[in-house]
Design an enzyme around this catalytic site. Structure first.
Site, PDB file in Angstrom:
ATOM      1  N   LEU A 115       0.835  -1.194   0.000  1.00  0.00           N
ATOM      2  CA  LEU A 115       0.000   0.000   0.000  1.00  0.00           C
ATOM      3  C   LEU A 115       0.879   1.256   0.000  1.00  0.00           C
ATOM      4  O   LEU A 115       0.895   2.026   0.960  1.00  0.00           O
ATOM      5  CB  LEU A 115      -0.922  -0.024   1.226  1.00  0.00           C
ATOM      6  CG  LEU A 115      -1.940   1.067   1.430  1.00  0.00           C
ATOM      7  CD1 LEU A 115      -2.865   1.209   0.226  1.00  0.00           C
ATOM      8  CD2 LEU A 115      -2.739   0.811   2.695  1.00  0.00           C
ATOM      9  N   PRO A 116       1.642   1.476  -1.093  1.00  0.00           N
ATOM     10  CA  PRO A 116       2.426   2.712  -1.146  1.00  0.00           C
ATOM     11  C   PRO A 116       1.494   3.916  -1.156  1.00  0.00           C
ATOM     12  O   PRO A 116       0.427   3.872  -1.783  1.00  0.00           O
ATOM     13  CB  PRO A 116       3.213   2.586  -2.453  1.00  0.00           C
ATOM     14  CG  PRO A 116       2.520   1.555  -3.252  1.00  0.00           C
ATOM     15  CD  PRO A 116       1.779   0.675  -2.293  1.00  0.00           C
ATOM     16  N   HIS A 117       1.902   4.951  -0.452  1.00  0.00           N
ATOM     17  CA  HIS A 117       1.029   6.115  -0.310  1.00  0.00           C
ATOM     18  C   HIS A 117       1.858   7.357  -0.009  1.00  0.00           C
ATOM     19  O   HIS A 117       2.994   7.262   0.453  1.00  0.00           O
ATOM     20  CB  HIS A 117       0.012   5.883   0.813  1.00  0.00           C
ATOM     21  CG  HIS A 117       0.675   5.576   2.125  1.00  0.00           C
ATOM     22  ND1 HIS A 117       1.112   4.308   2.443  1.00  0.00           N
ATOM     23  CD2 HIS A 117       0.999   6.358   3.175  1.00  0.00           C
ATOM     24  CE1 HIS A 117       1.669   4.329   3.656  1.00  0.00           C
ATOM     25  NE2 HIS A 117       1.610   5.562   4.120  1.00  0.00           N
ATOM     26  N   ALA A 118       1.249   8.495  -0.294  1.00  0.00           N
ATOM     27  CA  ALA A 118       1.914   9.765  -0.004  1.00  0.00           C
ATOM     28  C   ALA A 118       0.901  10.889  -0.051  1.00  0.00           C
ATOM     29  O   ALA A 118      -0.130  10.782  -0.734  1.00  0.00           O
ATOM     30  CB  ALA A 118       3.025  10.032  -1.014  1.00  0.00           C
TER      31      ALA A 118
END
Length: 166
Positions: free
Chosen positions: A64-67
């Site tokens: 779950l890459p997020h930014a």
């Protein structure tokens, strides 16, 4: 605003080919940038900065890459299902083959955490992951995620037994 409001079949990428975590993040940054009208390097830099804090791999083959992105643009959720799993520095050492990318504007308050929490709850059941892995079209993935979210929220009876929390 839930993930199903941000999620359409055009945001589902099936049989993605990437050999490394960085290659996958580069690919997904480019995809997100084209949808958001932002520079792909800005998105990649934000994702890599987040990965420096610690891997966004959740285990069971999911990441779950997020930014948060500066400004007040639109949030976006992309799902990539890889043709072959890759090392994502997961604690369980399983290769990652399902990746939800969440990008949220910094002006969006706690929306990023809410969206990530919703994704995690929706994917909690191993049956859900199996069904996503076997879906044949982006539309089938969207229908499945919507069904899972509705079942989770109690809007419809769950067709997949919930995990035993006892």
């Amino acid at each position: 605003m839930g993930i199903t409001d941000l999620f359409s079949s055009s945001n589902v990428l099936l049989d993605v080919s990437a050999n490394t975590k960085r290659a996958l993040l580069e690919f997904m940054s480019t995809e997100a940038a084209s949808r958001l009208g932002r520079p792909d390097q800005e998105i990649l830099d934000a994702l890599l900065a987040r990965e420096q804090i610690g891997s966004t791999a959740l285990g069971k083959g999911v990441a779950l890459p997020h930014a948060e992105l500066d400004g007040d643009g639109l949030p976006i959720v992309l799902l990539a299902r890889l043709g072959r799993g890759i090392d994502f520095d997961s604690r369980d050492d399983e290769p990652v083959d399902i990746v939800f990318l969440v990008l949220w504007p910094s002006s969006g308050g706690k929306g990023l955490l809410t969206a990530m929490s919703e994704i995690c709850r929706t994917l909690r059941d191993p049956q859900s992951l199996r069904r996503i892995r076997s879906a044949e079209t982006p539309e089938a993935v969207i229908d499945l995620v919507r069904q899972l979210a509705a079942a989770r929220d109690g809007a419809i009876p769950a067709t997949i037994p919930p995990p035993d929390d006892t």
